[in-house]
Design an enzyme around this catalytic site. Structure first.
Site, PDB file in Angstrom:
ATOM      1  N   ARG A  15      14.400  20.501  10.520  1.00  0.00           N
ATOM      2  CA  ARG A  15      15.502  20.558  11.108  1.00  0.00           C
ATOM      3  C   ARG A  15      15.542  22.425  11.503  1.00  0.00           C
ATOM      4  O   ARG A  15      14.921  23.134  10.847  1.00  0.00           O
ATOM      5  CB  ARG A  15      17.004  20.494  10.731  1.00  0.00           C
ATOM      6  CG  ARG A  15      17.212  19.073  10.403  1.00  0.00           C
ATOM      7  CD  ARG A  15      18.485  18.759   9.603  1.00  0.00           C
ATOM      8  NE  ARG A  15      18.364  19.067   8.073  1.00  0.00           N
ATOM      9  CZ  ARG A  15      19.239  19.001   7.202  1.00  0.00           C
ATOM     10  NH1 ARG A  15      20.378  18.444   7.553  1.00  0.00           N
ATOM     11  NH2 ARG A  15      18.809  19.043   5.965  1.00  0.00           N
ATOM     12  N   LYS A  75      19.345  24.818   5.662  1.00  0.00           N
ATOM     13  CA  LYS A  75      19.396  24.554   4.293  1.00  0.00           C
ATOM     14  C   LYS A  75      19.577  25.888   3.715  1.00  0.00           C
ATOM     15  O   LYS A  75      19.500  26.889   4.044  1.00  0.00           O
ATOM     16  CB  LYS A  75      18.194  23.801   3.587  1.00  0.00           C
ATOM     17  CG  LYS A  75      18.091  22.465   3.893  1.00  0.00           C
ATOM     18  CD  LYS A  75      19.173  21.439   3.521  1.00  0.00           C
ATOM     19  CE  LYS A  75      19.205  21.246   2.196  1.00  0.00           C
ATOM     20  NZ  LYS A  75      20.439  20.673   1.772  1.00  0.00           N
ATOM     21  N   TYR A  94      24.247  25.699   5.243  1.00  0.00           N
ATOM     22  CA  TYR A  94      24.732  24.814   3.972  1.00  0.00           C
ATOM     23  C   TYR A  94      24.287  25.748   2.705  1.00  0.00           C
ATOM     24  O   TYR A  94      23.084  26.299   2.687  1.00  0.00           O
ATOM     25  CB  TYR A  94      23.631  23.560   3.941  1.00  0.00           C
ATOM     26  CG  TYR A  94      24.468  22.576   4.856  1.00  0.00           C
ATOM     27  CD1 TYR A  94      25.859  22.138   4.778  1.00  0.00           C
ATOM     28  CD2 TYR A  94      23.650  21.984   5.999  1.00  0.00           C
ATOM     29  CE1 TYR A  94      26.438  21.224   5.783  1.00  0.00           C
ATOM     30  CE2 TYR A  94      24.180  20.974   6.744  1.00  0.00           C
ATOM     31  CZ  TYR A  94      25.671  20.719   6.752  1.00  0.00           C
ATOM     32  OH  TYR A  94      26.098  19.845   7.781  1.00  0.00           O
ATOM     33  N   HIS A  96      25.681  24.815  -0.888  1.00  0.00           N
ATOM     34  CA  HIS A  96      25.967  23.736  -2.269  1.00  0.00           C
ATOM     35  C   HIS A  96      25.564  24.478  -3.453  1.00  0.00           C
ATOM     36  O   HIS A  96      24.663  24.324  -4.332  1.00  0.00           O
ATOM     37  CB  HIS A  96      24.927  22.722  -1.958  1.00  0.00           C
ATOM     38  CG  HIS A  96      25.090  21.861  -0.929  1.00  0.00           C
ATOM     39  ND1 HIS A  96      26.108  21.053  -0.565  1.00  0.00           N
ATOM     40  CD2 HIS A  96      24.479  21.656   0.178  1.00  0.00           C
ATOM     41  CE1 HIS A  96      26.134  20.385   0.542  1.00  0.00           C
ATOM     42  NE2 HIS A  96      25.054  20.779   1.228  1.00  0.00           N
ATOM     43  N   GLU A 118      29.338  23.533   4.277  1.00  0.00           N
ATOM     44  CA  GLU A 118      30.146  22.377   3.665  1.00  0.00           C
ATOM     45  C   GLU A 118      31.431  22.567   3.019  1.00  0.00           C
ATOM     46  O   GLU A 118      32.242  21.784   2.910  1.00  0.00           O
ATOM     47  CB  GLU A 118      29.063  21.895   2.543  1.00  0.00           C
ATOM     48  CG  GLU A 118      29.349  22.689   1.337  1.00  0.00           C
ATOM     49  CD  GLU A 118      28.066  23.782   1.289  1.00  0.00           C
ATOM     50  OE1 GLU A 118      28.066  24.623   0.328  1.00  0.00           O
ATOM     51  OE2 GLU A 118      27.600  24.028   2.460  1.00  0.00           O
ATOM     52  N   ASP A 270      22.828  17.046  -3.598  1.00  0.00           N
ATOM     53  CA  ASP A 270      22.991  18.347  -3.378  1.00  0.00           C
ATOM     54  C   ASP A 270      24.207  19.012  -4.103  1.00  0.00           C
ATOM     55  O   ASP A 270      24.134  20.295  -4.014  1.00  0.00           O
ATOM     56  CB  ASP A 270      23.153  18.478  -1.637  1.00  0.00           C
ATOM     57  CG  ASP A 270      22.279  18.525  -0.640  1.00  0.00           C
ATOM     58  OD1 ASP A 270      21.118  19.112  -1.219  1.00  0.00           O
ATOM     59  OD2 ASP A 270      22.452  18.006   0.512  1.00  0.00           O
TER      60      ASP A 270
END
Length: 371
Positions: A15, A75, A94, A96, A118, A270
């Protein structure tokens, strides 16, 4: 604002943070966008496509991290990327953080302003920047689980939909939210015998109404969970506590009473995973076996369908990116409290309570930071 989008370097992560169409939206609004060369190749977007959208192409990530005011990724930054982050820079991706103390420590040390996709909220407490990837991961979990059930991949040798005269595979989906709902849709579509478990009666009512007699619902308490899991061929872990580590719902001891060759797919990996025996895997080596139970715990599942995932993600992340670039992150958060929920780290402080509690940091509220 000068915005940088580096190439993702996590294992088999294809991605990219910005599509050419998103770059066009940013540049026509007066912002400079720097793309690392080759950043979009995983979705079939060439450097020329980005140039035509108004971006500057840079060799390597160093210039982006050194000179851009905002870094847009998909990510969480890897260690080599975290070393390049700096104070007064915005990281929008993101994160996490709750199950990742090393990343959190590095972000705190850097002083960067880290906004996590998120934890950005929507109306009614929804998580709109997480939703499209949850939809993708939920649907992929059944594909991955069905493959892992094949004998050549260590599974029981069960065809999920069965054939005439042979019972279909039993699928247990733990959690009836976005991931669980999409997983159940795919499993039902393949002909599996599906049970959806949740602790919220309203969620059970909603999914029960949707699936009618095509899937069963069951309240998720310890006794019911054990009974369902012990009979399952495929278990999907789809439990989410926003920003916090996932609860461990299936213990090591429970594996011994499951069917040998059954498959666990942990979509919550995650956030640390919802099975006691879970640890993150990669697309290059996605499964491992514990006590004869196959575990699939890939931490970036949607990266395998990069084009679908990137465009779905950009649809929801771009509006906030435009707002941040236009107003600056502080004014953007003052104007939009949903975006403010995305602030996880700023100026060496942890600004998300669940992360601070999980990892032992002092919590500083967004309201205090913006004051």
């Amino acid at each position: 604002m000068r915005i940088g989008c580096p190439k993702e370097i996590k294992n088999h992560e294809y991605r990219v943070g910005l599509t050419p169409e998103s770059v066009k939206e940013l540049t026509v609004n007066g912002h400079d966008v720097w793309m690392e060369t080759g950043a979009g190749m995983g979705i079939g977007a060439t450097d020329d496509a980005y140039r035509n959208a108004g971006a500057e192409i840079k060799d390597g990530p160093d210039a982006l991290f050194a000179e851009c005011e905002m870094i847009v990724k998909v990510k969480e930054p890897q260690a080599v990327e975290r070393a390049k982050l700096r104070r007064d820079q915005i990281l929008y991706t993101y994160l996490h953080l709750a199950p990742d103390p090393e990343q959190t420590a590095d972000l705190v040390k850097s002083g960067v302003t880290a906004i996590a996709y998120e934890t950005v909220t929507g109306e009614g407490g929804s998580l709109p920047l997480l939703k499209p990837m949850s939809q993708v991961a939920g649907r992929m979990s059944i594909q991955a689980g069905a493959t892992a059930l094949e004998k050549a991949h260590g599974g029981r040798g069960v065809l999920l939909g069965g054939v005439p005269g042979v019972m279909p595979g039993k699928v247990v989906v733990i959690g009836g939210g976005v991931v669980g709902f999409n997983a159940a849709q795919m499993a039902v579509g393949l002909g599996g015998q599906v049970t959806i478990m949740d602790r919220d009666p309203e969620v059970l009512d909603k999914v029960g109404t949707f699936f009618e007699n095509r899937a069963s619902t069951r309240f998720s308490n310890k006794a019911n969970l054990e009974e369902a899991v012990f009979e399952a061929d495929l278990v999907i872990g789809a439990v989410l506590i926003p920003g916090a580590a996932a609860p461990k719902l299936i213990t090591r001891d429970m594996l011994k009473q499951m069917k040998p060759g059954a498959v666990l797919v942990d979509v919550a990996i995650d956030q640390g995973g919802c099975f006691e025996t879970s640890h993150a895997t990669t697309h290059a080596d996605p499964t491992y076996v514990v006590d004869d139970i196959v575990h699939y715990c890939v931490a970036n599942m949607p990266g395998a369908v990069a084009r679908t995932s990137t465009y779905a993600l950009n649809n929801v992340t771009l509006p906030h990116a435009l707002r941040i670039a236009r107003m600056g992150w502080k004014d953007a958060m003052r104007a939009n409290p949903h975006l403010a929920e995305g602030l996880n780290v700023h100026g060496g402080k942890v600004a998300y309570e669940a992360v601070a509690k999980e990892l032992g940091y002092d919590f500083v509220s967004v309201a205090d930071i913006l004051a």
